[in-house]
Enzyme design. Structure first.
Site, PDB file in Angstrom:
ATOM      1  N   ARG A   1       0.581  -1.101  -0.197  1.00 33.85           N
ATOM      2  CA  ARG A   1       0.042  -0.119   0.012  1.00 33.85           C
ATOM      3  C   ARG A   1       1.012   1.365  -0.060  1.00 33.85           C
ATOM      4  O   ARG A   1       1.759   1.206   0.885  1.00 33.85           O
ATOM      5  CB  ARG A   1      -1.002   0.024   1.373  1.00 33.85           C
ATOM      6  CG  ARG A   1      -1.658   1.353   1.486  1.00 33.85           C
ATOM      7  CD  ARG A   1      -2.607   1.219   2.703  1.00 33.85           C
ATOM      8  NE  ARG A   1      -3.334   2.510   2.608  1.00 33.85           N
ATOM      9  CZ  ARG A   1      -3.269   3.346   3.700  1.00 33.85           C
ATOM     10  NH1 ARG A   1      -2.614   3.000   4.872  1.00 33.85           N
ATOM     11  NH2 ARG A   1      -3.796   4.614   3.558  1.00 33.85           N
TER      12      ARG A   1
ATOM     13  N   HIS B   1      -2.903  10.946   1.101  1.00 29.53           N
ATOM     14  CA  HIS B   1      -2.339  10.843   2.396  1.00 29.53           C
ATOM     15  C   HIS B   1      -1.642  12.035   2.708  1.00 29.53           C
ATOM     16  O   HIS B   1      -0.678  12.268   2.990  1.00 29.53           O
ATOM     17  CB  HIS B   1      -1.398   9.756   2.147  1.00 29.53           C
ATOM     18  CG  HIS B   1      -0.908   9.020   3.569  1.00 29.53           C
ATOM     19  ND1 HIS B   1      -1.317   7.625   3.707  1.00 29.53           N
ATOM     20  CD2 HIS B   1      -0.965   9.443   5.060  1.00 29.53           C
ATOM     21  CE1 HIS B   1      -1.056   7.244   5.059  1.00 29.53           C
ATOM     22  NE2 HIS B   1      -0.579   8.279   5.775  1.00 29.53           N
TER      23      HIS B   1
ATOM     24  N   GLU C   1      -7.501   8.329   6.555  1.00 30.21           N
ATOM     25  CA  GLU C   1      -7.681   8.972   7.868  1.00 30.21           C
ATOM     26  C   GLU C   1      -8.211  10.353   7.844  1.00 30.21           C
ATOM     27  O   GLU C   1      -7.754  11.350   8.176  1.00 30.21           O
ATOM     28  CB  GLU C   1      -6.592   8.885   8.842  1.00 30.21           C
ATOM     29  CG  GLU C   1      -6.026   7.537   9.102  1.00 30.21           C
ATOM     30  CD  GLU C   1      -4.904   7.477   9.805  1.00 30.21           C
ATOM     31  OE1 GLU C   1      -4.531   8.577  10.574  1.00 30.21           O
ATOM     32  OE2 GLU C   1      -4.566   6.233  10.474  1.00 30.21           O
TER      33      GLU C   1
ATOM     34  N   ASN D   1      -7.226   1.838   9.845  1.00 29.20           N
ATOM     35  CA  ASN D   1      -5.943   1.706  10.588  1.00 29.20           C
ATOM     36  C   ASN D   1      -6.253   1.543  12.161  1.00 29.20           C
ATOM     37  O   ASN D   1      -6.922   2.427  12.670  1.00 29.20           O
ATOM     38  CB  ASN D   1      -5.401   3.238  10.425  1.00 29.20           C
ATOM     39  CG  ASN D   1      -4.973   3.221   8.843  1.00 29.20           C
ATOM     40  OD1 ASN D   1      -5.008   2.330   7.979  1.00 29.20           O
ATOM     41  ND2 ASN D   1      -4.670   4.499   8.468  1.00 29.20           N
TER      42      ASN D   1
ATOM     43  N   TYR E   1      -4.306   1.403  15.829  1.00 30.48           N
ATOM     44  CA  TYR E   1      -2.993   1.647  16.458  1.00 30.48           C
ATOM     45  C   TYR E   1      -3.245   1.472  18.025  1.00 30.48           C
ATOM     46  O   TYR E   1      -2.210   0.893  18.732  1.00 30.48           O
ATOM     47  CB  TYR E   1      -2.586   3.087  16.126  1.00 30.48           C
ATOM     48  CG  TYR E   1      -1.925   3.141  14.965  1.00 30.48           C
ATOM     49  CD1 TYR E   1      -0.303   2.604  14.750  1.00 30.48           C
ATOM     50  CD2 TYR E   1      -2.516   3.588  13.973  1.00 30.48           C
ATOM     51  CE1 TYR E   1       0.237   2.745  13.491  1.00 30.48           C
ATOM     52  CE2 TYR E   1      -1.873   3.729  12.582  1.00 30.48           C
ATOM     53  CZ  TYR E   1      -0.678   3.096  12.289  1.00 30.48           C
ATOM     54  OH  TYR E   1      -0.032   3.160  11.100  1.00 30.48           O
TER      55      TYR E   1
ATOM     56  N   GLU F   1      -3.354  -0.420   8.183  1.00 32.77           N
ATOM     57  CA  GLU F   1      -2.226   0.151   9.059  1.00 32.77           C
ATOM     58  C   GLU F   1      -2.338  -0.538  10.428  1.00 32.77           C
ATOM     59  O   GLU F   1      -3.411  -0.515  11.057  1.00 32.77           O
ATOM     60  CB  GLU F   1      -2.145   1.716   9.169  1.00 32.77           C
ATOM     61  CG  GLU F   1      -1.731   2.391   7.758  1.00 32.77           C
ATOM     62  CD  GLU F   1      -1.291   3.949   8.102  1.00 32.77           C
ATOM     63  OE1 GLU F   1      -1.250   4.239   9.191  1.00 32.77           O
ATOM     64  OE2 GLU F   1      -1.749   4.691   7.148  1.00 32.77           O
TER      65      GLU F   1
END
Ligand code: FCB
Length: 443
Positions: A76, A120, A165, A287, A289, A341
């Site tokens: 990606r 991005h 995001e 994503n 985290y 991610e």
């Protein structure tokens, strides 16, 4: 629980243009808001910029060879809008388009499936000068850019994500002021979040006519945990989940904004906007985290952090990936999912033996994959996992201090060194991909 991932699972790593490419002012590239922002004194903690970063623009072929050594079957990356269209409208830059052609072809030649992200965070600065995402016209320019990229690369790219995001673009950049363009205005941030979603819808519509590739979007999602069972903490957890996650999930998959009170003003929405945003997509990239730990106490009750914290100060909480996936799978009608991610920043350095012994990262990935497998076993349709990141890179406002990579970068020499985690990930993928096939063949 099934013992392995689906045999056609995408095993990848993720990067983004500004964080790795460098060549910020070469071959006709236009200036982005991150070029401008990173050069402002005090904006980046270690005073660095992405001018050179990992110099990936000049090292494309040898970097692609590293992907082969890593044994991944998917990659990606993101396209820098100002590299292909320097002013964000009007003329295209052939050298920029050529770079991404070579990137896509180079991946395919190596048997690696390209997954591209269109935005991005590197908006052309000229569009920012006209109001950026606060200006509704930017959505139209973005749709034009999307259509051109889909026409150019859409015969070879498997999946295009419009945005990475939207929450972070809108809020860190325009409410908190710690990302480009560095604004602190709640009403503007709210309108920008809406325009980013709207531009997603307009881009998907424009791209459908130009490509058969899968189309989707990438969201940062975090489960929220109340620190205590008090009503106040529970309410805070629900409000936080609404602000960070539902604010994007609801328009995309329900066609409305959540009714939960938000900490910022509501955006102006025009007739037809919500239908555009809600149109069908082929995948959602997630994503993941950390979880959001919600405490109303003063001072707040800290997260337990049993499994440690990363260099970013983020709690390491692998169960969160399972909690999040099963929750949204229950509550929304979702398309195919990817973990686009997931990763950890560690205090990595080259040891005396010339290697990087990042045991914490190995544990992190292993535990997250275990929890991901649990969610898949319970029926959540996850098609791939992309570790963030392929290599250490420019971590936005933190600069180069944060190392998320599987591959260590020595910035002064640009030397690449596989960390222990890279070798571990390679072996894990090998077992999953070929071990699984062998098992199927013997059935
Ligand atoms: C995500 C970004 C990515 C990277 C990681 C650590 O929010 O999408 O570019 O910076 O965080």
């Amino acid at each position: 629980m099934r013992s392995s991932f689906p045999s056609d699972f995408a095993w990848g790593t993720a990067t983004s243009a500004y964080q790795i490419e460098g060549a910020a002012q070469e071959d006709g590239k236009g200036v982005s808001i991150w070029d401008r922002f990173s050069h402002q004194p005090g904006a980046i903690e270690d005073g660095s910029t992405g001018d050179v970063a990992c110099d990936h623009y000049h090292r494309l072929e040898s970097d692609l060879d590293l992907l082969v050594k890593l044994g991944i079957n998917a990659y990606r990356f993101s396209i820098a809008w100002p590299r292909v269209q320097p002013l964000g409208q009007g003329a295209w830059n052939p050298q920029g388009l050529d770079f991404y052609d070579r990137l896509v072809d180079g991946l395919l030649q190596r048997g690696i499936t390209p997954h591209a992200t269109l935005y991005h965070w590197d908006l052309p600065q000229t569009l920012q000068d006209m109001g950026g995402w606060a200006n509704r016209d930017t959505c139209q320019y973005f749709a034009e850019y999307a259509r051109t990229i889909a026409t150019r690369l859409g015969d070879r790219v498997k999946a295009f994500a419009t945005h990475n995001e939207p929450f972070v673009s809108a809020m860190l950049g325009n409410l908190m002021g710690i990302h480009a363009p560095g604004l602190k205005d709640a009403k503007t941030a709210s309108q920008i979040a809406h325009h980013i979603l709207l531009s997603h819808g307009m881009a998907v519509r424009a791209m459908r006519a130009a490509t058969k590739a899968d189309l989707g979007i990438v969201l940062n999602l975090s489960p929220t945990t109340p620190a205590t069972s008090s009503q106040a903490d529970q309410d805070k957890a629900e409000q936080e989940f609404a602000f960070v996650s539902r604010w994007y999930l609801d328009p995309l998959f329900r066609g409305t904004y959540p009714s939960t009170p938000a900490p910022i003003p509501l955006p102006d929405v025009q007739t037809g906007d919500m239908a555009l945003i809600q149109q069908p997509i082929d995948f959602l990239g997630i994503n993941y985290y950390f979880r959001d730990w919600c405490s109303t106490d003063t001072p707040p009750i800290p997260a337990p952090c049993k499994q440690g914290c990363s260099e970013m100060g983020w709690e390491i909480y692998p169960e969160g990936i399972y909690e999040l996936l099963t929750k949204i799978n229950r509550e929304y009608k979702l398309p195919a999912l990817y973990i686009s991610e997931n990763g950890v920043a560690c205090a990595d350095s080259i040891a005396d033996d010339g290697l990087v012994h990042d045991a914490q990262r190995i544990r992190f990935i292993e535990d997250h994959l275990h929890e991901l497998k649990r969610a898949i076993a319970e029926g959540v349709d996850v098609r791939g996992y992309f570790y963030w990141s392929l290599m250490d890179n420019f971590e936005w406002s933190k600069g180069f201090a944060m190392r998320f990579g599987l591959i260590h970068i020595d910035y002064p020499t640009q030397q690449r060194t596989f960390k222990d985690s890279a070798l571990w990930y390679r072996d894990y993928i090998q077992r999953e991909r070929f071990g699984a096939q062998q098992k199927e063949a013997t059935l």
